[in-house]
Design an enzyme around this catalytic site. Sequence first.
Site, PDB file in Angstrom:
ATOM      1  N   ASN A  29      29.653 -31.198 -17.091  1.00 47.17           N
ATOM      2  CA  ASN A  29      28.864 -32.251 -16.443  1.00 47.17           C
ATOM      3  C   ASN A  29      28.548 -33.349 -17.454  1.00 47.17           C
ATOM      4  O   ASN A  29      28.361 -33.092 -18.652  1.00 47.17           O
ATOM      5  CB  ASN A  29      27.592 -31.710 -15.774  1.00 47.17           C
ATOM      6  CG  ASN A  29      26.705 -30.900 -16.685  1.00 47.17           C
ATOM      7  OD1 ASN A  29      27.164 -30.258 -17.618  1.00 47.17           O
ATOM      8  ND2 ASN A  29      25.408 -30.929 -16.418  1.00 47.17           N
ATOM      9  N   ILE A  30      28.525 -34.570 -16.960  1.00 44.74           N
ATOM     10  CA  ILE A  30      28.276 -35.746 -17.804  1.00 44.74           C
ATOM     11  C   ILE A  30      27.222 -36.592 -17.096  1.00 44.74           C
ATOM     12  O   ILE A  30      27.500 -37.203 -16.054  1.00 44.74           O
ATOM     13  CB  ILE A  30      29.580 -36.553 -18.007  1.00 44.74           C
ATOM     14  CG1 ILE A  30      30.661 -35.658 -18.631  1.00 44.74           C
ATOM     15  CG2 ILE A  30      29.308 -37.781 -18.890  1.00 44.74           C
ATOM     16  CD1 ILE A  30      32.052 -36.265 -18.668  1.00 44.74           C
ATOM     17  N   GLU A  31      26.005 -36.544 -17.643  1.00 45.39           N
ATOM     18  CA  GLU A  31      24.880 -37.235 -16.987  1.00 45.39           C
ATOM     19  C   GLU A  31      24.806 -38.691 -17.428  1.00 45.39           C
ATOM     20  O   GLU A  31      25.516 -39.132 -18.347  1.00 45.39           O
ATOM     21  CB  GLU A  31      23.580 -36.479 -17.294  1.00 45.39           C
ATOM     22  CG  GLU A  31      23.646 -35.062 -16.729  1.00 45.39           C
ATOM     23  CD  GLU A  31      22.352 -34.278 -16.860  1.00 45.39           C
ATOM     24  OE1 GLU A  31      21.467 -34.680 -17.639  1.00 45.39           O
ATOM     25  OE2 GLU A  31      22.242 -33.250 -16.171  1.00 45.39           O
ATOM     26  N   CYS A  40      29.642 -34.063 -12.035  1.00 47.58           N
ATOM     27  CA  CYS A  40      29.560 -32.608 -12.184  1.00 47.58           C
ATOM     28  C   CYS A  40      30.769 -32.062 -12.946  1.00 47.58           C
ATOM     29  O   CYS A  40      31.845 -32.681 -12.978  1.00 47.58           O
ATOM     30  CB  CYS A  40      29.525 -31.933 -10.825  1.00 47.58           C
ATOM     31  SG  CYS A  40      28.043 -32.246  -9.863  1.00 47.58           S
ATOM     32  N   GLU A  42      32.761 -29.654 -12.164  1.00 46.12           N
ATOM     33  CA  GLU A  42      33.917 -29.402 -11.291  1.00 46.12           C
ATOM     34  C   GLU A  42      34.751 -30.665 -11.128  1.00 46.12           C
ATOM     35  O   GLU A  42      35.973 -30.649 -11.240  1.00 46.12           O
ATOM     36  CB  GLU A  42      33.448 -28.936  -9.912  1.00 46.12           C
ATOM     37  CG  GLU A  42      32.718 -27.608  -9.914  1.00 46.12           C
ATOM     38  CD  GLU A  42      31.211 -27.751 -10.078  1.00 46.12           C
ATOM     39  OE1 GLU A  42      30.759 -28.644 -10.835  1.00 46.12           O
ATOM     40  OE2 GLU A  42      30.484 -26.962  -9.454  1.00 46.12           O
ATOM     41  N   CYS A  75      28.231 -28.227  -5.728  1.00 39.75           N
ATOM     42  CA  CYS A  75      27.472 -29.081  -4.812  1.00 39.75           C
ATOM     43  C   CYS A  75      28.390 -29.565  -3.686  1.00 39.75           C
ATOM     44  O   CYS A  75      29.617 -29.419  -3.741  1.00 39.75           O
ATOM     45  CB  CYS A  75      26.869 -30.269  -5.560  1.00 39.75           C
ATOM     46  SG  CYS A  75      28.073 -31.561  -5.949  1.00 39.75           S
ATOM     47  N   CYS A  78      31.260 -31.936  -4.695  1.00 40.97           N
ATOM     48  CA  CYS A  78      32.359 -31.251  -5.394  1.00 40.97           C
ATOM     49  C   CYS A  78      33.174 -30.399  -4.435  1.00 40.97           C
ATOM     50  O   CYS A  78      34.394 -30.288  -4.586  1.00 40.97           O
ATOM     51  CB  CYS A  78      31.810 -30.403  -6.539  1.00 40.97           C
ATOM     52  SG  CYS A  78      31.224 -31.418  -7.919  1.00 40.97           S
TER      53      CYS A  78
HETATM   54  N1  THU Z   1      25.939 -29.752 -11.844  1.00 39.09           N
HETATM   55  C1  THU Z   1      27.258 -29.473 -12.065  1.00 39.09           C
HETATM   56  O1  THU Z   1      27.861 -29.975 -13.027  1.00 39.09           O
HETATM   57  N2  THU Z   1      27.896 -28.649 -11.200  1.00 39.09           N
HETATM   58  C2  THU Z   1      27.295 -27.974 -10.181  1.00 39.09           C
HETATM   59  O2  THU Z   1      27.941 -27.200  -9.492  1.00 39.09           O
HETATM   60  C3  THU Z   1      25.870 -28.199  -9.909  1.00 39.09           C
HETATM   61  C4  THU Z   1      25.204 -29.251 -10.715  1.00 39.09           C
HETATM   62  C5  THU Z   1      25.228 -30.580 -12.822  1.00 39.09           C
HETATM   63  C6  THU Z   1      24.860 -31.955 -12.397  1.00 39.09           C
HETATM   64  C7  THU Z   1      23.673 -32.261 -13.309  1.00 39.09           C
HETATM   65  O3  THU Z   1      24.147 -32.749 -14.557  1.00 39.09           O
HETATM   66  C8  THU Z   1      23.032 -30.906 -13.550  1.00 39.09           C
HETATM   67  O4  THU Z   1      24.008 -29.949 -13.156  1.00 39.09           O
HETATM   68  C9  THU Z   1      21.749 -30.672 -12.792  1.00 39.09           C
HETATM   69  O5  THU Z   1      21.896 -30.972 -11.460  1.00 39.09           O
END
Ligand code: THU
Length: 115
Positions: A29-31, A40, A42, A75, A78
């Site tokens: 994941n890259i915020e 996300c 995935e 989610c 994804c």
């Molecule tokens: N996130 C994912 O990368 N994959 C998931 O299946 C659920 C959520 C990440 C997004 C965000 O950076 C962090 O988890 C919290 O929501």
Amino acid sequence: MKNAYAPYSKFKVGAALLTTSGKLFLGCNIENASYGMTNCAERTAIFSAVAQLGPKTKIRAIAVVNNQNVPCSPCGACRQVIFQFGPEAVVFFRGASEWKEMPIAELLPEGFRLQ
Ligand code: THU
């Protein structure tokens, strides 16, 4: 997962994608400071696979892990992207009490297709 950029949630996620041709791609994941721009794990793995292999990329399976070892199924966004590149893909994730293995069509019934 170790490469995740998650300074806001501190929730680091990793995804491992297996293509039908047997190749493996990883994602994290890259915020972003503008939270909605977050990608996300995935989708990072899927976009990386498509960028390397091209538009015919097909997903056989995708597995998701997180640094807190808590339940974490993909989610909704994804699920739709997994469905696009692997309508028969199998998804591995941590459920409420055990690791789960589910077909994407079960996680996303009636996934959208553009005819
Ligand atoms: N996130 C994912 O990368 N994959 C998931 O299946 C659920 C959520 C990440 C997004 C965000 O950076 C962090 O988890 C919290 O929501």
